[in-house]
Scaffold this motif. Structure first.
Motif, PDB file in Angstrom:
ATOM      1  N   MET A  86      99.385  -2.880 -34.066  1.00  0.00           N
ATOM      2  CA  MET A  86     100.919  -3.301 -34.355  1.00  0.00           C
ATOM      3  C   MET A  86     101.104  -4.963 -34.132  1.00  0.00           C
ATOM      4  N   ALA A  87     100.511  -4.762 -32.798  1.00  0.00           N
ATOM      5  CA  ALA A  87     101.241  -6.424 -32.369  1.00  0.00           C
ATOM      6  C   ALA A  87     101.243  -7.825 -33.193  1.00  0.00           C
ATOM      7  N   PRO A  88     101.890  -8.839 -33.883  1.00  0.00           N
ATOM      8  CA  PRO A  88     101.764  -9.878 -34.237  1.00  0.00           C
ATOM      9  C   PRO A  88     100.763 -10.671 -33.200  1.00  0.00           C
ATOM     10  N   GLU A  89     100.783 -10.224 -32.337  1.00  0.00           N
ATOM     11  CA  GLU A  89     100.634 -11.657 -31.412  1.00  0.00           C
ATOM     12  C   GLU A  89     101.070 -10.893 -30.226  1.00  0.00           C
ATOM     13  N   CYS A  90     100.234 -11.650 -28.503  1.00  0.00           N
ATOM     14  CA  CYS A  90     100.309 -11.118 -27.460  1.00  0.00           C
ATOM     15  C   CYS A  90     101.659 -12.237 -26.919  1.00  0.00           C
ATOM     16  N   SER A  91     102.532 -11.254 -26.106  1.00  0.00           N
ATOM     17  CA  SER A  91     103.375 -11.320 -25.335  1.00  0.00           C
ATOM     18  C   SER A  91     103.255 -11.131 -24.321  1.00  0.00           C
ATOM     19  N   GLU A  92     104.697 -11.379 -23.488  1.00  0.00           N
ATOM     20  CA  GLU A  92     104.726 -10.939 -22.109  1.00  0.00           C
ATOM     21  C   GLU A  92     105.372  -9.344 -21.875  1.00  0.00           C
ATOM     22  N   ARG A  93     106.563  -9.112 -22.930  1.00  0.00           N
ATOM     23  CA  ARG A  93     107.302  -7.791 -22.942  1.00  0.00           C
ATOM     24  C   ARG A  93     106.228  -6.756 -23.677  1.00  0.00           C
ATOM     25  N   LEU A  94     105.010  -6.824 -24.332  1.00  0.00           N
ATOM     26  CA  LEU A  94     104.017  -6.385 -25.013  1.00  0.00           C
ATOM     27  C   LEU A  94     103.158  -5.581 -24.157  1.00  0.00           C
ATOM     28  N   ASP A  95     102.407  -6.488 -23.549  1.00  0.00           N
ATOM     29  CA  ASP A  95     102.022  -6.714 -22.774  1.00  0.00           C
ATOM     30  C   ASP A  95     102.501  -5.794 -21.511  1.00  0.00           C
ATOM     31  N   GLU A  96     103.360  -6.248 -20.870  1.00  0.00           N
ATOM     32  CA  GLU A  96     103.329  -5.413 -19.798  1.00  0.00           C
ATOM     33  C   GLU A  96     103.933  -3.488 -20.211  1.00  0.00           C
ATOM     34  N   THR A  97     104.414  -3.722 -21.370  1.00  0.00           N
ATOM     35  CA  THR A  97     104.989  -1.959 -21.592  1.00  0.00           C
ATOM     36  C   THR A  97     103.608  -1.340 -21.938  1.00  0.00           C
ATOM     37  N   VAL A  98     102.386  -2.007 -22.542  1.00  0.00           N
ATOM     38  CA  VAL A  98     100.687  -1.481 -22.572  1.00  0.00           C
ATOM     39  C   VAL A  98     100.432  -1.322 -20.831  1.00  0.00           C
ATOM     40  N   LYS A  99     100.351  -2.417 -20.282  1.00  0.00           N
ATOM     41  CA  LYS A  99      99.942  -1.282 -19.021  1.00  0.00           C
ATOM     42  C   LYS A  99     101.041  -0.129 -18.609  1.00  0.00           C
ATOM     43  N   ASP A 100     102.261  -0.410 -18.259  1.00  0.00           N
ATOM     44  CA  ASP A 100     102.750   0.725 -18.184  1.00  0.00           C
ATOM     45  C   ASP A 100     102.451   2.313 -18.129  1.00  0.00           C
ATOM     46  N   LYS A 101     102.596   2.085 -19.614  1.00  0.00           N
ATOM     47  CA  LYS A 101     101.956   3.441 -21.010  1.00  0.00           C
ATOM     48  C   LYS A 101     100.500   4.030 -20.268  1.00  0.00           C
ATOM     49  N   ILE A 102      99.486   2.448 -20.088  1.00  0.00           N
ATOM     50  CA  ILE A 102      98.293   3.639 -19.461  1.00  0.00           C
ATOM     51  C   ILE A 102      98.314   3.842 -18.259  1.00  0.00           C
ATOM     52  N   SER A 103      99.745   3.109 -17.462  1.00  0.00           N
ATOM     53  CA  SER A 103      99.320   3.553 -15.993  1.00  0.00           C
ATOM     54  C   SER A 103      99.348   5.070 -15.734  1.00  0.00           C
ATOM     55  N   ILE A 104     100.552   5.061 -16.524  1.00  0.00           N
ATOM     56  CA  ILE A 104     101.011   7.024 -16.613  1.00  0.00           C
ATOM     57  C   ILE A 104      99.577   7.607 -17.417  1.00  0.00           C
ATOM     58  N   MET A 105      99.531   7.576 -18.068  1.00  0.00           N
ATOM     59  CA  MET A 105      98.418   7.975 -18.038  1.00  0.00           C
ATOM     60  C   MET A 105      96.858   7.955 -17.651  1.00  0.00           C
ATOM     61  N   GLU A 106      97.178   6.955 -16.237  1.00  0.00           N
ATOM     62  CA  GLU A 106      95.972   6.972 -15.259  1.00  0.00           C
ATOM     63  C   GLU A 106      96.724   8.467 -14.364  1.00  0.00           C
ATOM     64  N   SER A 107      97.812   8.088 -14.049  1.00  0.00           N
ATOM     65  CA  SER A 107      98.319   8.953 -13.388  1.00  0.00           C
ATOM     66  C   SER A 107      98.300  10.621 -13.621  1.00  0.00           C
TER      67      SER A 107
END
Length: 351
Positions: A286-307
Motif C-alpha cells: 500500500m505504500a505510495p512511495e518510499c520513506s524512512e519510517r516505512l522502510d524502518e518499520t518493514v525492516k523491524d518486522k522482517i527482523s522479528i520474523m527472522e528471530s
C-alpha cells in the motif's frame, strides 16, 4: 555518502568503547540489542565478568590484581571481536543510516551514565511506557546506592562490599538502558500500522496470504526486495512449524501437560509470525512511495520474523538430537520454549 559516514562513525564509536575498562562489554550489549541477538548480550556479560569480580574482591589486593589482569585480557579480546563483528556482520550495523528521532524523549538514557542516579532513567521510561518491570529495575539499581549510604558508617569491609555491588549495578544499568532504548524504538516502529483494518488472530492452519504474483506489480521498486524476503521467511516458517508439530506429537502424548504447553507456544508463535507477515505485506503493497519510517518499520518486522524462525530452528534441532526423554533434554526444551515465550511477550509489549 551519508549512510557510509554514519556507518563508519558507528563502527569507530564501538571500537573506541571497547577500549574503556569496566564498560568495554557495552559494545556487544549495543550490537546485540540493536540486532536482537541475545548471544551477543551474553558475550558482553562474559567480558564484564572479570571486572565484576575485581569490584567484589577489591579488599584483597592479590585477587583484585588477578581479576584486573583477566579484565584487561578480556578487554583486548572484546576489542578484536568488536572490530571483527563491526566490519563483517552484514545486517543493520553495516547497512543503514538511522537519523535520531525524538531526541527530547530519549534524554532518560543520560541518567544511566550518572552514578547514584543511574536507575532514574529506567524509572522515567517505565512510567512513560507503562512497563512496570522497567520501573522495578530502575528502583533496584537505586536501592543498591541506598544500601551503600545506609552502611556508610559501619566498618570498611561492609562499605567496600556494598559500594562494589552498587558499581556493578551501575554497569548493569548502562547495559539495560541500551537494551531498553532499542526496545522503545521498536515500540514506536511496531505501533505504526497503515493497514486499513485491524489485524486479528486466526486459526493456525488456515492463514493463506495473497499470491506473490498479484502483489509484485503494485509494489514500488524500493520495496520489491522486501517482498521476496518476507515470502521466503513465510515459506521457511510454514515448513518449520509443520516439522515441529510432527516432532512434538511423536515425543509427547496428546493431552499430556507438556504436549499442551508446547503446542500452545507454537500456536502463539504462529499468530505472532503471521501478524508481522500480514502487517509488513500490507505496508509494502500500500505504500505510495518510499520513506524512512516505512522502510524502518518493514525492516523491524522482517527482523522479528527472522528471530522467530531462528528459535523454531533451535527447537527442531533439540527435538531431533534428543529424541529420548532424558532429564537434560527436558531442561533444554523448557529453556528453548522459554526463549520463544520471551520473544512473544517482548513483541506483544509493542502492540
Amino acid at each position: 555518502m551519508e549512510k557510509s559516514a554514519f556507518s563508519t562513525l558507528e563502527k569507530t564509536f564501538l571500537i573506541l568503547l571497547s577500549l574503556f575498562p569496566f564498560i568495554n562489554g557495552m559494545t556487544f550489549v549495543y550490537m546485540g540489542s540493536k540486532e536482537s541477538n541475545f548471544k551477543w548480550i551474553i558475550e558482553a556479560l562474559v567480558y564484564e565478568f572479570p571486572w565484576f569480580l575485581q569490584f567484589l574482591f577489591a579488599y584483597n589486593d592479590d585477587l583484585a590484581t588477578t581479576f584486573a589482569g583477566f579484565g584487561i585480557l578480556f578487554m583486548f579480546i572484546c576489542l578484536l571481536r568488536t572490530a571483527y563483528v563491526s566490519f563483517t556482520y552484514k545486517k543493520e550495523i553495516d547497512s543503514s543510516f538511522r537519523p535520531m528521532r525524538k531526541i527530547s524523549s530519549s534524554f532518560w538514557v543520560v541518567f544511566s551514565l550518572i552514578m547514584f542516579l543511574n536507575g532514574v532513567g529506567l524509572i522515567i521510561v517505565g512510567y512513560r511506557r507503562n512497563v512496570q518491570r522497567w520501573v522495578l529495575e530502575g528502583a533496584l539499581f537505586e536501592f543498591l546506592w541506598i544500601l551503600y549510604f545506609v552502611t556508610y558508617s559501619i566498618n570498611d569491609g561492609i562499605i567496600n562490599f556494598f559500594i562494589a555491588i552498587a558499581v556493578i549495578g551501575w554497569i548493569l544499568s548502562i547495559a539495560r538502558t541500551i537494551m531498553i532504548y532499542f526496545e522503545e524504538k521498536r515500540m514506536d516502529n511496531l505501533s505504526f500500522s497503515p493497514s486499513p483494518q485491524p489485524v486479528v488472530s486466526t486459526p493456525a492452519p488456515d492463514i493463506s496470504p495473497k499470491p506473490v504474483e498479484n502483489a509484485v506489480v503494485d509494489i514500488i521498486p524500493e520495496f520489491k526486495p522486501y517482498k521476496a524476503q518476507i515470502d521466503n521467511q513465510k515459506q521457511a516458517f510454514d515448513k518449520k512449524e509443520e516439522n515441529i508439530t510432527d516432532l512434538i506429537n511423536k515425543r509427547f502424548e496428546t493431552g499430556e501437560l507438556a504436549h499442551n504447553r508446547f503446542m500452545s507456544v507454537i500456536d502463539n508463535c504462529h499468530k505472532l509470525f503471521y501478524h508481522q507477515f500480514n502487517s509488513a505485506t500490507s505496508i509494502i503493497e500500500m505504500a505510495p512511495e518510499c520513506s524512512e519510517r516505512l522502510d524502518e518499520t518493514v525492516k523491524d518486522k522482517i527482523s522479528i520474523m527472522e528471530s522467530i524462525n531462528d528459535e523454531m530452528n533451535n527447537l527442531i534441532e533439540e527435538l531431533i538430537i534428543h529424541d529420548s526423554d532424558n532429564e537434560k533434554s527436558e531442561e533444554d526444551l523448557k529453556e528453548l520454549f522459554a526463549n520463544m515465550d520471551n520473544l512473544i511477550n517482548s513483541v506483544k509489549d509493542y502492540k
